[in-house]
Design a protein around this motif. Sequence first.
Motif, PDB file in Angstrom:
ATOM      1  N   PRO A   1      52.601 155.664  69.845  1.00  0.00           N
ATOM      2  CA  PRO A   1      52.998 155.487  68.440  1.00  0.00           C
ATOM      3  C   PRO A   1      53.283 154.034  68.070  1.00  0.00           C
ATOM      4  O   PRO A   1      52.950 153.605  66.969  1.00  0.00           O
ATOM      5  CB  PRO A   1      54.275 156.324  68.316  1.00  0.00           C
ATOM      6  CG  PRO A   1      54.221 157.289  69.421  1.00  0.00           C
ATOM      7  CD  PRO A   1      53.397 156.699  70.502  1.00  0.00           C
ATOM      8  N   ILE A   2      53.892 153.285  69.001  1.00  0.00           N
ATOM      9  CA  ILE A   2      54.208 151.886  68.678  1.00  0.00           C
ATOM     10  C   ILE A   2      52.922 151.103  68.478  1.00  0.00           C
ATOM     11  O   ILE A   2      52.762 150.370  67.502  1.00  0.00           O
ATOM     12  CB  ILE A   2      55.062 151.241  69.794  1.00  0.00           C
ATOM     13  CG1 ILE A   2      56.477 151.810  69.763  1.00  0.00           C
ATOM     14  CG2 ILE A   2      55.117 149.728  69.618  1.00  0.00           C
ATOM     15  CD1 ILE A   2      57.363 151.336  70.884  1.00  0.00           C
TER      16      ILE A   2
ATOM     17  N   THR B   1      56.727 156.599  73.656  1.00  0.00           N
ATOM     18  CA  THR B   1      56.609 155.886  72.387  1.00  0.00           C
ATOM     19  C   THR B   1      55.523 154.815  72.416  1.00  0.00           C
ATOM     20  O   THR B   1      55.247 154.189  71.411  1.00  0.00           O
ATOM     21  CB  THR B   1      57.944 155.200  72.025  1.00  0.00           C
ATOM     22  OG1 THR B   1      58.352 154.417  73.141  1.00  0.00           O
ATOM     23  CG2 THR B   1      58.997 156.206  71.670  1.00  0.00           C
TER      24      THR B   1
ATOM     25  N   GLN C   1      59.188 151.241  61.551  1.00  0.00           N
ATOM     26  CA  GLN C   1      58.996 149.855  61.924  1.00  0.00           C
ATOM     27  C   GLN C   1      59.576 148.858  60.916  1.00  0.00           C
ATOM     28  O   GLN C   1      60.051 147.799  61.304  1.00  0.00           O
ATOM     29  CB  GLN C   1      57.520 149.574  62.151  1.00  0.00           C
ATOM     30  CG  GLN C   1      57.376 148.733  63.391  1.00  0.00           C
ATOM     31  CD  GLN C   1      55.967 148.432  63.753  1.00  0.00           C
ATOM     32  OE1 GLN C   1      55.091 148.320  62.928  1.00  0.00           O
ATOM     33  NE2 GLN C   1      55.758 148.261  65.030  1.00  0.00           N
TER      34      GLN C   1
ATOM     35  N   ALA D   1      51.397 152.134  65.234  1.00  0.00           N
ATOM     36  CA  ALA D   1      52.112 151.595  64.076  1.00  0.00           C
ATOM     37  C   ALA D   1      51.777 150.122  63.888  1.00  0.00           C
ATOM     38  O   ALA D   1      51.589 149.657  62.767  1.00  0.00           O
ATOM     39  CB  ALA D   1      53.617 151.773  64.259  1.00  0.00           C
TER      40      ALA D   1
ATOM     41  N   LEU E   1      63.091 151.600  71.020  1.00  0.00           N
ATOM     42  CA  LEU E   1      61.703 152.061  71.143  1.00  0.00           C
ATOM     43  C   LEU E   1      61.365 153.074  70.060  1.00  0.00           C
ATOM     44  O   LEU E   1      60.298 153.015  69.446  1.00  0.00           O
ATOM     45  CB  LEU E   1      61.472 152.672  72.531  1.00  0.00           C
ATOM     46  CG  LEU E   1      61.430 151.664  73.683  1.00  0.00           C
ATOM     47  CD1 LEU E   1      61.458 152.388  75.015  1.00  0.00           C
ATOM     48  CD2 LEU E   1      60.213 150.776  73.587  1.00  0.00           C
ATOM     49  N   LEU E   2      62.302 153.992  69.814  1.00  0.00           N
ATOM     50  CA  LEU E   2      62.038 155.017  68.799  1.00  0.00           C
ATOM     51  C   LEU E   2      61.891 154.395  67.415  1.00  0.00           C
ATOM     52  O   LEU E   2      61.003 154.761  66.648  1.00  0.00           O
ATOM     53  CB  LEU E   2      63.172 156.047  68.784  1.00  0.00           C
ATOM     54  CG  LEU E   2      63.233 156.991  69.992  1.00  0.00           C
ATOM     55  CD1 LEU E   2      64.466 157.873  69.930  1.00  0.00           C
ATOM     56  CD2 LEU E   2      61.973 157.844  70.081  1.00  0.00           C
TER      57      LEU E   2
ATOM     58  N   GLN F   1      61.010 151.347  66.724  1.00  0.00           N
ATOM     59  CA  GLN F   1      59.769 150.576  66.688  1.00  0.00           C
ATOM     60  C   GLN F   1      58.573 151.489  66.440  1.00  0.00           C
ATOM     61  O   GLN F   1      57.623 151.127  65.757  1.00  0.00           O
ATOM     62  CB  GLN F   1      59.607 149.847  68.018  1.00  0.00           C
ATOM     63  CG  GLN F   1      58.875 148.549  67.890  1.00  0.00           C
ATOM     64  CD  GLN F   1      58.798 147.841  69.220  1.00  0.00           C
ATOM     65  OE1 GLN F   1      59.499 148.182  70.177  1.00  0.00           O
ATOM     66  NE2 GLN F   1      57.940 146.849  69.302  1.00  0.00           N
ATOM     67  N   ALA F   2      58.656 152.697  66.989  1.00  0.00           N
ATOM     68  CA  ALA F   2      57.528 153.613  66.862  1.00  0.00           C
ATOM     69  C   ALA F   2      57.486 154.291  65.501  1.00  0.00           C
ATOM     70  O   ALA F   2      56.427 154.490  64.932  1.00  0.00           O
ATOM     71  CB  ALA F   2      57.595 154.666  67.971  1.00  0.00           C
ATOM     72  N   TYR F   3      58.653 154.656  64.961  1.00  0.00           N
ATOM     73  CA  TYR F   3      58.636 155.515  63.779  1.00  0.00           C
ATOM     74  C   TYR F   3      59.173 154.887  62.488  1.00  0.00           C
ATOM     75  O   TYR F   3      58.836 155.329  61.413  1.00  0.00           O
ATOM     76  CB  TYR F   3      59.358 156.836  64.082  1.00  0.00           C
ATOM     77  CG  TYR F   3      58.730 157.553  65.250  1.00  0.00           C
ATOM     78  CD1 TYR F   3      57.447 158.105  65.126  1.00  0.00           C
ATOM     79  CD2 TYR F   3      59.369 157.635  66.474  1.00  0.00           C
ATOM     80  CE1 TYR F   3      56.831 158.730  66.205  1.00  0.00           C
ATOM     81  CE2 TYR F   3      58.768 158.268  67.561  1.00  0.00           C
ATOM     82  CZ  TYR F   3      57.492 158.808  67.407  1.00  0.00           C
ATOM     83  OH  TYR F   3      56.896 159.420  68.455  1.00  0.00           O
TER      84      TYR F   3
END
Lengths: 319, 196
Positions: A26-27, A23, B92, A30, B85-86, B88-90
Amino acid sequence: MVLMLFVIAFVCSAAVAGVFQMTKEPIEKAQAQKVVDALRKVLPEFDETSEKKSVAECGVYEAVLGGEIVGYAVESVSHNGFSGDVKIIVGFTTDGTIYNIEVLEQAETPGLGANMVSEDNVLVGSFVGKRAEEMNMTVRKDGGDVDALTAATISSRAFSEAVAFAYAAYLECAAENGQGGVDPSRLLPESDQIEEMELDGVAAYKALLGNEVVGYAVEGRSNSGFNGLVRVMVGFGVDGTIVDVAVLEQNETPGLGTKMCDEGNALVESLKGKSASGVKFALKVEGGDVDALTAATVSSRAYVEAVESAYETFKKINL
Amino acid sequence: MGKNLKIFTDGLLKNNPTFVLVLGMCPTLATTTSAFNGMGMGVATLFVLVMSNVVISLLKNVIPDKVRIPAYIVVISSFVTVVQLLMQAYVQDLYNTLGVFIPLIVVNCIILGRAEAFASKNGIWASALDGLGIGLGFTLSLTVVGMVRELLGNGQLFGLDIWQGGGALIFILSPGAFFVLGYLMIVFRKLTAKKN
């Protein structure tokens, strides 16, 4: 027993590390996207922005369009929110107008202070489109020009404070790039052309009307303000009449010394329209011709000193 | 199958974590300022609950009894970190709204409670169903509390205007959480009592 616990902990950490790696990109993406979105919102159209640089405890992005700087976006934080920090990003165009403001982080009360993030709220509305130097960035309750959110004075104060911080950082950056926070034409007699010039490291503008010089706008400064530097821009007619005075930079006490930025304050009014050669540059209480601001004698003195230094420069230019 | 179905529906009704067991009150009261936030919190908890129930049920025979609580906590916190974490990544925006309550899922008593009371004594399939039931029960409860608070406090549902002009702000503020939870608990008891 210990071994088993160790094995469980080991497997779990490995799993977490795996997801972290997965991740990570992607983080970062984002987060970068969030910054870009915010920049697009608060700035006029631009091709690219500079890297964030740190100025006066704020983060500043310079927006470039066709090789020229068209605006600045400043990230700033107030620690005086109702519940924690209020972090915003403020867009300025090069003439010091606030283009737009976006809230990046806040934890204010939902339905009250948190309304600062909603569309078209009065708080943001009282800044957007205004020239920052003409504003008193405190809420109306404190004598300023900012409409507070209903029942959220503390949040509104924090927001205003953050905008003021951003403006200070903007001024510093704009000054570095030779872009002042003031439009010289409003300080000068009517003209059809304004030329930039410089004398002894001081910025000045020459106003021309049909090839004839009609006036100069000259920067003046004083280091004896209540909190340091006071910078002003003074417009003179060729005969030495003071057309108008604008404050470029000051760090005076909010509500007292900061009044020097207000439209029609005692200082400006006692100088405007006078012939500079006939003005005694000192406060009335000290035998001069200038009315001081209430409870801000030190600030007023610095202001007068700055105007006087501008006049000295003007005399050198306008021989 | 009948037994499994009962495990699942028990989580929704008889053992509803919010209205009957009254567990996990901290996230319930804090994150239900809107229906979407409540649902997000519920789904995050649901995921952690199902996964930790399955893993703990798998490991129930190898985890020594004396260190079972630290072992559970390690498993649970790993899943919470994964969820964090997931998100935060997808998602937000949701991550920013829920803030500190995501890491706090680790100490949500529902999860540790189900690990101790159910997963450590039952098979994988049953534990997964129990996690799903309890998790859905939690999600639905939070969503309902969030819906009521958002509607009364802001005149909106899932961010859409139901009526203009907002509402009674107190329902968005902390006292409103207690009011809404209390009254919903009464309604829930009344409804389930009839069924029994």
